[in-house]
Design an enzyme around this catalytic site. Structure first.
Site, PDB file in Angstrom:
ATOM      1  N   SER A 211      46.061  41.260  39.891  1.00 41.76           N
ATOM      2  CA  SER A 211      46.712  40.597  38.782  1.00 41.76           C
ATOM      3  C   SER A 211      48.163  40.645  39.128  1.00 41.76           C
ATOM      4  CB  SER A 211      46.359  41.484  37.475  1.00 41.76           C
ATOM      5  OG  SER A 211      46.909  40.958  36.538  1.00 41.76           O
ATOM      6  N   GLU A 340      38.908  34.345  34.269  1.00 37.02           N
ATOM      7  CA  GLU A 340      40.116  34.892  34.359  1.00 37.02           C
ATOM      8  C   GLU A 340      40.663  35.242  33.070  1.00 37.02           C
ATOM      9  OE1 GLU A 340      41.604  36.650  36.756  1.00 37.02           O
ATOM     10  OE2 GLU A 340      41.073  35.641  38.582  1.00 37.02           O
ATOM     11  N   HIS A 463      38.715  38.520  34.573  1.00 34.57           N
ATOM     12  CA  HIS A 463      39.947  39.116  35.353  1.00 34.57           C
ATOM     13  C   HIS A 463      39.721  40.253  36.240  1.00 34.57           C
ATOM     14  CE1 HIS A 463      44.169  39.355  36.231  1.00 34.57           C
ATOM     15  NE2 HIS A 463      44.274  40.326  35.730  1.00 34.57           N
TER      16      HIS A 463
END
Length: 570
Positions: A211, A340, A463
Site C-alpha cells: 500500500s 483492491e 487490498h
C-alpha cells in the site's frame, strides 16, 4: 563475502542466550529471543533508534542521524508508533483522540544467525519492510518476522513520521515537505552502515512495502537521495502513479491545518514557528478537516513533488523521471490483488445511507470517491462522472452493480497505476521488472473481509492480502495462520517466490513485464499449488479508459498550490 575493511569498521559479537548482544560502531545493543512460525530461534532487537527524536525545534525538519550511546542499549521492546489518528480497525474502542508519540524514529531488527554463527563470513540477504497505512497510520512492527525468518534472511521494519507531522508542506524552502520519506531514507542509510553487525549483507538489501509502503518503495526507485541504498525492490499494492500517493495543493492543505490551530498567516516562517508551539496532538486531530466524505480521501496529507533543491526527495514528475532513465535501476516486482478497492468503500458497501447518498449525488461525490477532483477542469466534472458511470455501471444503480462499482475503485486507486508503472519501468530500465496479481481469496475463516462482503459478491483477495502470507501480521482482524493448513501452504509458496527473486535475478522460469509489451504480462497467483499459478497477458482496458479521460495527473502546474508561497527569509 564481507570485505576485511568492513570487518574492521563493524565489530560484532553474539551472546547466544535469552538476551543476545551485538556491537555496532554506535555501541552495544541487547536484544531478546522469539520463535519463528516453525520454531526457529529469532534474535530480536526492537526499538533501535536510527535518528534523533524529531521534537521541539526539529518538528517539520528533515531527520538527522542518532548519536552513539553510553553503556548497553536495551532493545527488547517494540517502540512507540508515530503519532496518528487511531484507526478503528486496529484500535477498537481506543479511548484517546490520537495514538503514538512524536519520538518514534526507531527500527526493529530480526535475524536467526548473528555473525558468530557465520564463521565463513558469508552474510545473509536483508529484507527491509516499509509499512503501509495511507501515509497516515500504523507502524512497522505490525508486519512481523515469524513467517519470513523460517528462512535465512535478516529482516528489518521501522517507523517513519506520517500525516501532518511527516508530510506537511508549505511548498517552499521553509517547510518543503516529504519528511516521512526522508525518514525512510535515513533508516536505509542506518541499515547499510550497521546491518553487518546483525549478520546482514549490506550489499544485498531488498526493500519491500504494501500500500503506502509499496508507493514508498516506488518513491525510492525514483529519488536521488536513495541511490545505492538498496539492490532490489518489491512494491505490493501501491506505486507513486496511484492517485492517492501524490498529494495535490500541499500549501492549501497546510493552511487549513494552520488556520484550525490558530496559526493563520501568509508568512511561512511565522506559520512554522506557531505550528511548532502547538501540541502535536492538536495538529494530528486537525487533519480530520481534510476529509471530504465517508472518510475519503484516504491520503489527507502525504508525499509531494518538492521545489527543486539539493535536499529534495523528488522534484520532478514521476513519469518524467522514469522516462529520463535517472531512476535507481534495480530488479523490481510490482503487484496488486484482485479486489483492491473493497476495503476503501466499506461505508458505501455496509451502510445504506452512504450508498444512497452516492447514488443521489453521483456527479458531486464521485470526483472525491475516485480522487480526480484535483486533477481536472471543474467544468468537466459532470461529463467525466457520466462517462465513468456508463463504463462501470451502465443503467444499473450502485447496489445492482456493486462488484463493478468496487472494481472502479480497485482500478482507479491501484490496478491502473501499478500496471502503468511496471510497464514504464520495463521500457526504460535495464534491470528486469516482474509483476503478479494475487487472486487467492483465502480459505474459509482466514479472510474476514470475505465474510464481511459475502452478501454482496463472491470473495476475493482484498487490498494487501498477500501480506498475510509473508509477515506475521499484528492485526486483530486476522486469526493465527498456523490454524489453517492451506494458508500455511500459501505462505510457503509466496516466500518461495520472494526467495527466488532475492537470491537470483533473472528469476528462472519467470516472464518479465517487458516480454508482454505493449500488453500487460503478469503471474496470476490463484493458490498454493505453483502449477496453477500461470503467466497471463491481458489488454490494459481500464488503464486505457482512464487515460482517455485526459485528467491532468502528470501536469506539474496542476498539482502545485493555487496559493503562492509568501514568506520571510530564514
Amino acid at each position: 563475502m564481507l570485505s576485511a575493511v568492513v570487518w574492521t569498521v563493524v565489530a560484532a559479537v553474539a551472546v547466544v542466550a535469552e538476551q543476545p548482544e551485538v556491537v555496532t560502531t554506535l555501541g552495544t545493543i541487547k536484544g531478546s529471543t522469539i520463535e519463528s512460525l516453525h520454531g526457529r530461534t529469532i534474535y530480536a532487537f526492537e526499538g533501535v533508534p536510527y535518528a534523533k527524536p524529531p521534537i521541539g525545534k526539529h518538528r517539520f525538519k528533515q531527520s538527522v542521524p542518532g548519536t552513539a550511546w553510553a553503556g548497553v542499549l536495551n532493545a527488547t521492546r517494540i517502540p512507540n508508533m508515530c503519532m496518528q489518528l487511531p484507526n478503528p480497525m486496529t484500535f477498537k474502542d481506543f479511548p484517546l483522540d490520537v495514538a503514538g508519540s512524536e519520538d518514534c524514529l526507531y527500527m526493529n531488527i530480526y535475524t536467526t544467525k548473528l555473525p558468530a554463527d557465520l564463521p565463513d563470513g558469508t552474510l545473509q540477504d536483508v529484507i527491509v519492510h516499509i509499512h503501509g497505512g495511507a501515509f497516515q497510520m500504523l507502524s512497522g512492527d505490525l508486519w512481523g518476522p515469524r513467517h519470513l525468518l523460517d528462512r535465512d534472511f535478516v529482516y528489518v521494519n521501522f517507523n517513519y513520521r506520517m500525516g501532518v507531522l511527516g508530510f506537511l508542506s508549505l511548498d517552499d524552502k521553509t517547510c518543503p515537505g516529504n519528511n516521512g520519506l526522508k525518514d525512510q531514507t535515513l533508516a536505509l542509510k542506518w541499515v547499510n552502515k550497521h546491518i553487518a553487525a546483525f549478520g546482514g549483507n549490506p550489499n544485498s538489501i531488498t526493500i519491500t512495502g504494501i500500500s503506502a509502503g509499496g508507493a514508498s518503495v516506488h518513491y525510492h526507485l525514483l529519488s536521488p537521495l536513495s541511490k545505492g541504498l538498496f539492490h532490489k525492490a518489491i512494491a505490493n499494492s501501491g506505486v507513486v502513479l496511484n492517485p492517492w500517493a501524490l498529494t495535490k495543493r500541499p500549501r492549501e492543505k497546510a493552511l487549513v491545518i494552520a488556520n484550525a490551530v490558530g496559526c493563520s498567516s501568509n508568512d511561512s516562517v511565522l506559520i512554522l514557528e506557531c505550528l511548532r508551539d502547538r501540541p502535536a496532538e492538536q495538529l494530528v486531530v486537525s487533519s480530520k478537516l481534510l476529509e471530504t466524505w465517508a472518510g475519503l480521501p484516504i491520503d489527507a496529507i502525504g508525499p509531494i513533488i518538492e521545489q527543486p533543491s539539493a535536499n529534495a526527495f523528488i522534484d520532478q514528475q514521476p513519469i518524467d523521471i522514469i522516462k529520463s532513465r535517472t531512476i535507481n535501476d534495480v530488479p523490481v516486482i510490482f503487484s496488486y490483488t484482485n479486489d483492491e478497492g473493497s476495503v476503501f468503500v466499506i461505508r458505501v458497501l455496509m451502510e445504506e445511507k452512504y450508498n444512497k447518498e452516492l447514488q443521489e449525488r453521483w456527479d458531486d461525490l464521485l470526483p472525491h470517491v475516485l480522487e480526480y477532483n484535483d486533477v481536472m477542469d471543474p467544468s468537466h466534472m459532470t461529463q467525466i462522472a457520466s462517462e465513468i458511470r456508463k463504463y462501470y455501471l451502465g443503467d444499473r444503480n450502485i447496489m445492482e452493480a456493486l462488484p463493478d462499482f468496487v472494481r472502479s475503485v480497485s482500478e482507479r486507486y491501484f490496478d491502473n497505476g501499478i500496471q502503468e508503472a511496471a510497464m514504464l519501468h520495463a521500457q526504460h530500465q535495464a534491470s528486469p521488472v516482474y509483476a503478479y496479481r494475487f487472486s487467492y481469496a483465502g480459505e474459509k475463516g482466514f479472510n474476514p473481509f470475505n465474510e464481511m462482503f459475502q452478501k454482496f459478491y463472491q470473495g476475493k483477495a482484498p487490498h494487501g492480502f498477500d501480506g498475510q502470507f509473508y509477515y506475521s501480521m499484528g492485526s486483530p482482524l486476522f486469526p493465527p495462520i498456523q490454524n489453517f493448513t492451506e494458508s500455511l501452504a500459501m505462505s510457503k509458496t509466496m516466500i518461495d517466490y520472494w526467495e527466488s527473486f532475492i537470491k537470483g535475478t533473472p528469476v528462472t522460469s519467470w516472464s518479465t513485464v517487458k516480454s508482454g509489451l505493449p500488453d500487460w504480462r503478469f503471474l496470476d497467483i490463484l493458490g498454493p499449488e505453483t502449477a496453477g499459478n500461470v503467466f497471463k497477458t491481458e489488454k490494459t482496458t481500464s488503464l486505457n479508459f482512464w487515460n482517455g479521460l485526459n485528467l491532468k495527473e502528470n501536469s506539474l502546474e496542476k498539482m502545485k498550490s493555487s496559493l503562492p508561497p509568501v514568506h520571510n527569509e530564514l
